[in-house]
Each structure stands twice: as structure tokens, then as C-alpha cells.
Scaffold this active site. Structure first.
Site, PDB file in Angstrom:
ATOM      1  N   ARG A 142      43.574  87.109  -0.133  1.00 43.52           N
ATOM      2  CA  ARG A 142      42.012  87.475   0.136  1.00 43.52           C
ATOM      3  C   ARG A 142      41.676  88.882  -0.110  1.00 43.52           C
ATOM      4  O   ARG A 142      40.508  89.128  -0.657  1.00 43.52           O
ATOM      5  CB  ARG A 142      41.706  87.145   1.556  1.00 43.52           C
ATOM      6  CG  ARG A 142      42.050  85.647   2.053  1.00 43.52           C
ATOM      7  CD  ARG A 142      40.915  85.067   2.888  1.00 43.52           C
ATOM      8  NE  ARG A 142      41.350  83.587   2.952  1.00 43.52           N
ATOM      9  CZ  ARG A 142      41.525  82.995   3.875  1.00 43.52           C
ATOM     10  NH1 ARG A 142      41.770  83.502   5.292  1.00 43.52           N
ATOM     11  NH2 ARG A 142      42.002  81.705   3.799  1.00 43.52           N
TER      12      ARG A 142
ATOM     13  N   GLU B 165      46.497  71.864  15.940  1.00 43.76           N
ATOM     14  CA  GLU B 165      45.217  71.976  14.860  1.00 43.76           C
ATOM     15  C   GLU B 165      45.792  71.067  13.678  1.00 43.76           C
ATOM     16  O   GLU B 165      46.794  71.336  12.818  1.00 43.76           O
ATOM     17  CB  GLU B 165      45.377  73.475  14.152  1.00 43.76           C
ATOM     18  CG  GLU B 165      44.572  73.542  13.010  1.00 43.76           C
ATOM     19  CD  GLU B 165      44.128  75.008  12.559  1.00 43.76           C
ATOM     20  OE1 GLU B 165      44.925  75.926  12.791  1.00 43.76           O
ATOM     21  OE2 GLU B 165      43.329  75.224  11.416  1.00 43.76           O
TER      22      GLU B 165
ATOM     23  N   LYS C 229      42.345  71.923  17.782  1.00 40.43           N
ATOM     24  CA  LYS C 229      41.627  72.738  16.781  1.00 40.43           C
ATOM     25  C   LYS C 229      41.341  71.727  15.725  1.00 40.43           C
ATOM     26  O   LYS C 229      42.242  71.679  14.878  1.00 40.43           O
ATOM     27  CB  LYS C 229      42.318  73.847  16.683  1.00 40.43           C
ATOM     28  CG  LYS C 229      41.613  74.488  15.521  1.00 40.43           C
ATOM     29  CD  LYS C 229      42.183  76.066  15.253  1.00 40.43           C
ATOM     30  CE  LYS C 229      41.792  76.807  14.210  1.00 40.43           C
ATOM     31  NZ  LYS C 229      41.945  78.212  14.231  1.00 40.43           N
TER      32      LYS C 229
ATOM     33  N   GLY D  94      37.363  76.014   8.093  1.00 45.37           N
ATOM     34  CA  GLY D  94      37.969  75.243   6.825  1.00 45.37           C
ATOM     35  C   GLY D  94      37.139  75.541   5.421  1.00 45.37           C
ATOM     36  O   GLY D  94      37.393  74.771   4.487  1.00 45.37           O
ATOM     37  N   GLY D  95      36.504  76.474   5.242  1.00 47.71           N
ATOM     38  CA  GLY D  95      36.015  76.778   4.071  1.00 47.71           C
ATOM     39  C   GLY D  95      34.510  76.783   4.007  1.00 47.71           C
ATOM     40  O   GLY D  95      33.844  76.866   2.962  1.00 47.71           O
TER      41      GLY D  95
HETATM   42  P1  13P Z   1      39.552  78.857   9.103  1.00 44.72           P
HETATM   43  O1  13P Z   1      38.313  78.836   9.947  1.00 44.72           O
HETATM   44  O2  13P Z   1      39.248  79.589   7.907  1.00 44.72           O
HETATM   45  O3  13P Z   1      39.508  77.426   8.601  1.00 44.72           O
HETATM   46  O4  13P Z   1      40.645  79.165   9.667  1.00 44.72           O
HETATM   47  C1  13P Z   1      41.196  78.721  10.999  1.00 44.72           C
HETATM   48  C2  13P Z   1      42.576  78.613  11.008  1.00 44.72           C
HETATM   49  O5  13P Z   1      43.040  79.110  11.941  1.00 44.72           O
HETATM   50  C3  13P Z   1      43.433  77.853   9.827  1.00 44.72           C
HETATM   51  O6  13P Z   1      44.719  77.842  10.613  1.00 44.72           O
END
Ligand code: 13P
Length: 350
Positions: free
Chosen positions: A39, A183, A225, A268-269
Site C-alpha cells: 500500500r 473471518e 467477521k 474487502g475492497g
Molecule cells: P478490509 O476491510 O480491507 O477487507 O480488511 C479487513 C481485514 O481485517 C482483512 O483481514
């Protein structure tokens, strides 16, 4: 279950509830060094430990962050770092009323025999690492599994392997006094329809909860998550906020047991504005009554505008912090069903 575990579980339940209380959500700032560097590279920011520390200091010292953020997920490098004035990041967060957490998976690798799929590593030595993270002040943990949608993907084998690891991780967390964030992320990449995302997410969540049950994970002492149910990024049909909210809630209602302490979506983008608007659509007063709070645990959707403003330049720190506090407030509002474009004074929603 013995007395020790029962007592621990009571405390963990309180922590799990606290993480989704007061309309707040989580700040995911647990990018691995590789991801953080990626990033930074896009913006031409030097990819060094000093710049990563500077950036994380900016995040944790943002004034007023604790009004909208309940917990922050840190990375192994970050949980050991301190501000320039010598205060550990963990103590800065605690003072702001933000619970420190830690990412404990060690990332994804190509799955044997399934080159287009990934499995998540990190169970080896996890008990010992959790013991160290306790001493460093973390109270909850995160483990991410990623599933791509494509021809024959995700396979049953990939879903089973990741579900099993998620469940073993979650059980170990609870044994060691951590609230696990589970997650399973179904990725947005691809041209698949929203219905396909719904069906894949349903299958993944179903298998994850079977595994969690098999491993005796206390559901009231964990958070889920998940991804929102969305059309693929390159799908020609992009459903409305209302349709996304309905599809996501339908999927969750069919798979997530009522006992789960809370749901905190990943972004998630998605763009920051869309992530807020979709979360809002699920929390409107007209939306159906749900057994669990619907919160956020965003990484990019909270951080990206802040990182863009900071750009590695110290003179931008205050502006970048104002932006982070603003995005966190937008998502706090989205949890009450009170988010609107009017809360976005700095940018036009895309
Ligand atoms: P994002 O919200 O950018 O998807 O990141 C959340 C996250 O913790 C990814 O593991």
C-alpha cells in the site's frame, strides 16, 4: 468444562459484547509488513519500519477515535511499537478506551493439489504466541481465511480445510483467554453474480459453524467477521443498497446461530462510502430484527483515505487523523441506520 474455563468464558463474553457495544466497530490495522509495504509503494511512501511505525502512530493517536472505535486489530510488528514520546501503542489504545487485538494467522499459502485456492497457516506454536500476546496486552485475536469464486471454486476441500483451521484457532483462543474473531472472507474478485456470492458464502458459513460446534467454541464469546454478499467486482449487474442488504441478511439469518456475540463485516475492497452505505442499509429501522449486532471491522474502508492524505508526510498528520475520525464516525452512524451522503463533506460518494 472445568471451573477455570467457565470463569474465563464469562470474561470473554463480556469482551465480545464490549467490542460491538455502543454502536462502535473495529479498526483493522493488522496489515502484514508485505501488505503494508504494498500500500505504501502505490503512494511512493518509503517501505521501512520507521514509516510503518509513523503511520500506525498516526492511527492510534487520532483524537476522538474511541468515540466510534471499540477495538483495534494490530500486527505482530505493531503491537511491540511505541509512540515517539515512548508510550506503547497498546497503552495509547487502552487510554482511548479501545481494546487492543492481534492478528495471529501467518497468512495464506497455495493449497496442495488446488493451485488456484489458498489455505491459511498459523496454528503451529499458536498457544505460545498467544501467551506472549497476553503479556503484550492483547485481548482478542483475528484469523482470516480467503475463498475465491471461480470455476469449481471454492472446492469442498478448501472450505473444509479452512473451516477446520478457523475452529482450531478459535478454540485455542478461548482456552488462552482471547475472544476469537473468525473471518471467512469470500473475495469480491471476479465477474460472478450476487446470487453466486450468496450461495458460496452460505456454504462457507455453514461449514465454519459446523466446525466451530465440533471444536466446542463458545459462540457468545466470539465474533464473526464475514464479507457482505456482493456481486463480483467485474459483474455487469451491480445491485442496489437495498438488494445487497437483503441478500446479506438472508444469508446470515440462514447460517449464523443466534448465540454469536456479534457480526463485524470486513470491507474487502469496497469504496469507503459504499461500505458505509451498505452497512447502513442493513441497520435501517425498517430492516428486520436481528439476533446479533451488525458492526464493522474495516481495514481499507477506514484507512485508505487517511493513508492517501498522509502520503508519508508529517505535515499531513492532522488532516489524515481528521479523515480517520470522520470515516469512523460515518460507520458509527451506519450502525444506527443514520448514515447519509450529507456526512461526507470531503468527497462525493462513488
Ligand atoms: P478490509 O476491510 O480491507 O477487507 O480488511 C479487513 C481485514 O481485517 C482483512 O483481514
Amino acid at each position: 468444562m472445568g471451573t477455570f474455563v467457565t470463569t474465563t468464558t464469562t470474561t470473554l463474553t463480556d469482551t465480545a459484547k464490549e467490542l460491538v457495544a455502543g454502536g462502535k466497530g473495529l479498526l483493522a490495522m493488522d496489515e502484514s509488513t508485505k501488505t503494508c509495504n504494498k500500500r505504501f509503494a502505490v503512494l511512493g511512501i518509503p517501505q521501512t519500519v520507521e514509516f510503518r511505525r509513523d503511520y500506525r502512530e498516526l492511527l492510534v493517536t487520532t483524537p476522538g477515535l474511541g468515540e466510534s472505535i471499540s477495538g483495534a486489530i494490530l500486527y505482530d510488528e505493531t503491537i511491540r511499537q511505541s509512540t515517539t514520546s515512548g508510550k506503547s501503542f497498546v497503552s495509547v489504545l487502552n487510554q482511548a478506551g479501545i481494546i487492543p487485538g492481534i492478528k495471529v494467522d501467518t497468512g495464506t499459502v497455495e493449497m496442495v493439489g488446488h493451485p488456484a485456492e489458498r489455505v491459511t497457516n498459523g496454528l503451529d506454536g499458536l498457544r505460545e504466541r498467544l501467551a506472549e500476546y497476553t503479556s503484550l496486552g492483547a485481548r482478542f485475536a483475528k484469523w482470516r481465511a480467503a475463498f475465491s469464486i471461480g470455476d469449481g471454486r471454492p472446492s469442498r476441500a478448501c472450505i473444509e480445510a479452512n473451516a477446520s483451521s478457523l475452529a482450531r484457532y478459535a478454540a485455542l483462543c478461548q482456552e488462552m483467554g482471547f475472544v476469537p474473531i473468525v473471518e471467512p472472507e469470500v473475495l469480491m474478485t471476479g465477474s460472478h453474480s450476487m446470487q453466486r456470492c450468496h450461495d458460496v458464502t452460505e456454504e462457507v458459513l455453514y461449514r465454519v459453524f459446523v466446525a466451530l460446534n465440533d471444536h466446542d467454541v463458545a459462540l457468545d464469546a466470539m465474533l464473526l467477521k464475514p464479507n457482505m454478499v456482493l456481486p463480483g467486482l467485474s459483474c455487469p449487474t451491480q445491485e442496489s443498497l437495498d438488494e445487497v442488504a437483503k441478500a446479506t441478511l438472508h444469508c446470515l439469518m440462514g447460517t449464523v446461530p443466534d448465540d454469536v456475540a456479534g457480526i463485524a463485516f470486513l470491507s474487502g475492497g469496497q469504496s469507503p462510502e459504499l461500505a458505509s452505505a451498505r452497512l447502513n442499509a442493513m441497520n435501517l429501522p425498517t430492516s428486520e430484527a436481528l439476533p446479533w449486532p451488525l458492526a464493522f471491522s474495516f481495514g481499507r474502508a477506514l484507512q485508505q483515505p487517511t493513508l492517501d492524505i498522509w502520503h508519508g508526510d508529517e505535515s499531513n498528520v492532522i488532516g489524515a487523523q481528521l479523515e480517520l475520525a470522520q470515516r469512523a464516525r460515518c460507520n458509527w452512524a451506519a450502525r444506527q441506520g443514520e448514515y447519509s451522503e450529507a456526512l461526507e463533506p470531503l468527497r462525493t460518494p462513488s
